[in-house]
Structures are given as C-alpha cells and as structure tokens.
Enzyme design. Structure first.
Site, PDB file in Angstrom:
ATOM      1  N   ASP A  11      -6.296   4.778  -8.612  1.00 42.11           N
ATOM      2  CA  ASP A  11      -7.203   4.569  -9.742  1.00 42.11           C
ATOM      3  C   ASP A  11      -8.562   5.138  -9.326  1.00 42.11           C
ATOM      4  O   ASP A  11      -8.674   5.856  -8.314  1.00 42.11           O
ATOM      5  CB  ASP A  11      -7.241   3.086 -10.169  1.00 42.11           C
ATOM      6  CG  ASP A  11      -7.929   2.190  -9.144  1.00 42.11           C
ATOM      7  OD1 ASP A  11      -8.290   2.669  -8.040  1.00 42.11           O
ATOM      8  OD2 ASP A  11      -8.105   0.993  -9.446  1.00 42.11           O
TER       9      ASP A  11
ATOM     10  N   CYS B 215      -5.859   1.885  -4.474  1.00 42.41           N
ATOM     11  CA  CYS B 215      -6.814   1.332  -5.440  1.00 42.41           C
ATOM     12  C   CYS B 215      -7.926   0.677  -4.630  1.00 42.41           C
ATOM     13  O   CYS B 215      -8.091   1.017  -3.448  1.00 42.41           O
ATOM     14  CB  CYS B 215      -6.140   0.397  -6.455  1.00 42.41           C
ATOM     15  SG  CYS B 215      -5.521  -1.165  -5.816  1.00 42.41           S
TER      16      CYS B 215
ATOM     17  N   THR C  30      -8.350  -2.522  -3.599  1.00 46.48           N
ATOM     18  CA  THR C  30      -7.777  -3.396  -2.560  1.00 46.48           C
ATOM     19  C   THR C  30      -6.409  -2.927  -2.080  1.00 46.48           C
ATOM     20  O   THR C  30      -5.937  -3.390  -1.035  1.00 46.48           O
ATOM     21  CB  THR C  30      -7.576  -4.812  -3.116  1.00 46.48           C
ATOM     22  OG1 THR C  30      -6.720  -4.716  -4.267  1.00 46.48           O
ATOM     23  CG2 THR C  30      -8.897  -5.452  -3.508  1.00 46.48           C
TER      24      THR C  30
ATOM     25  N   HIS D 107      11.795  -2.408   8.879  1.00 49.08           N
ATOM     26  CA  HIS D 107      12.513  -3.613   8.439  1.00 49.08           C
ATOM     27  C   HIS D 107      12.722  -3.718   6.935  1.00 49.08           C
ATOM     28  O   HIS D 107      13.683  -4.348   6.499  1.00 49.08           O
ATOM     29  CB  HIS D 107      11.772  -4.867   8.923  1.00 49.08           C
ATOM     30  CG  HIS D 107      11.913  -5.098  10.392  1.00 49.08           C
ATOM     31  ND1 HIS D 107      11.494  -6.252  11.013  1.00 49.08           N
ATOM     32  CD2 HIS D 107      12.440  -4.311  11.379  1.00 49.08           C
ATOM     33  CE1 HIS D 107      11.752  -6.170  12.316  1.00 49.08           C
ATOM     34  NE2 HIS D 107      12.309  -5.002  12.560  1.00 49.08           N
TER      35      HIS D 107
ATOM     36  N   HIS E 210      18.680  -5.729   8.693  1.00 51.29           N
ATOM     37  CA  HIS E 210      17.614  -5.513   7.704  1.00 51.29           C
ATOM     38  C   HIS E 210      18.162  -4.925   6.405  1.00 51.29           C
ATOM     39  O   HIS E 210      17.593  -5.145   5.344  1.00 51.29           O
ATOM     40  CB  HIS E 210      16.520  -4.629   8.300  1.00 51.29           C
ATOM     41  CG  HIS E 210      15.953  -5.208   9.560  1.00 51.29           C
ATOM     42  ND1 HIS E 210      15.250  -6.384   9.577  1.00 51.29           N
ATOM     43  CD2 HIS E 210      16.053  -4.790  10.850  1.00 51.29           C
ATOM     44  CE1 HIS E 210      14.918  -6.663  10.825  1.00 51.29           C
ATOM     45  NE2 HIS E 210      15.388  -5.731  11.617  1.00 51.29           N
TER      46      HIS E 210
END
Ligand code: RB5
Length: 148
Positions: free
Chosen positions: A7, A64, A66, A97, A132
């Site tokens: 963004d 973005c 965060t 994993h 996994h």
C-alpha cells in the site's frame, strides 16, 4: 518469479526490495501501489496473491505500514500462507515449517537492509516437509471448511 505489492505506507520499502531483487537478478511482477498516495491494502494483497495461486509467481512479498493488515488480507486468498515477519529467524522458519508462500513486512517496523535479509532467507529456504507437511495440510483443511 516473485509478485510484489504494497500500500502507500509500504511503498518505499517495496521500492527498496525491488532494487535488491534487480541486483540479485530475481524477476518480479510489481502489482502496485505505485506511489505514496493513500490507498487500501486489501486489493494489492489480493492481486499479488492471485499471481501465486494462479501460477504466475512462485511467491509474493507484501509491504504495508505494519505488515499486518496486508498479511490478514493475503491469508484470505485460498491457497495462501502469508507470514508477517520482522526477524530473520521467523522468515527462515516460516519456510522450513509452514511452507509460507507470502512474506509480509512492515515499512514502519523494519528498515530496508533488514527487510532484504528476510527476503533473501525467505526465498532461499526450502520447506522441510515431514511432520510439518501434516500440519500445513491441517491449515489448508481448515481453509476448505473441514473440522479437524
Ligand atoms: C496505513 O496507514 C496502515 O494502516 C497500513 O499500511 C497497515 O499498517 C495496516 O495494517
């Protein structure tokens, strides 16, 4: 091929990562945004993630402010396992994993140098499989509406 998107808040970090990918001769598709003008991150996440799920890209990198909002949006796309990372260990182990196919980072959280190190380890680490794989299969079963 890597799909990359952001963004407005993630735009400067996306541009730094693009330079890094160019230096490493890693091909990418830039799915926007193309400036720091305010936009909503969900559609950019969706466009880049569809490049992955439709087979045009192997993985996606999303930025973005965060890294969180864009990762939430990414994880709503069927077939996507997006990990929001700000440290090297997590970026490595989400490949080992979780077989993550999308790396999300926050431009207001980490700098360009660290982000490029995360990109490097994310793109160069193979999924371990084994036990996994069973866990990843369970994640995808939830996505398909199955009760575990
Ligand atoms: C935009 O201001 C910001 O909310 C966005 O980039 C992101 O951090 C959301 O999770």
């Amino acid at each position: 091929m890597i799909a990359i998107a952001s963004d407005h808040a993630g735009f400067p970090l996306k541009e730094e990562i693009k330079k890094y990918l160019e230096e490493k001769n890693i091909e990418f598709i830039d799915c926007g945004a193309h400036s720091t003008d305010s936009v909503d991150y969900a559609k950019f996440a969706q466009v880049a993630c569809l490049k992955v799920t439709e087979g045009y890209a192997d993985k996606a990198i999303l930025c973005c402010g965060t890294g969180i909002g864009i990762s939430m949006a990414a994880n709503k796309v069927k077939g996507i396992r997006a990990a929001c990372c700000s440290d090297y260990f997590s970026a490595k182990f989400t490949r080992l994993h979780n077989d993550a196919n999308v790396l999300c980072m926050g431009a207001r959280v980490i700098g360009g140098g660290a982000a490029c190190e995360l990109v490097d380890v994310f793109l160069s680490t193979e999924f371990e499989g084994g036990r996994h794989q069973r866990r990843v299969d369970q994640i995808m079963a939830i996505e398909n509406g199955e009760i575990l």
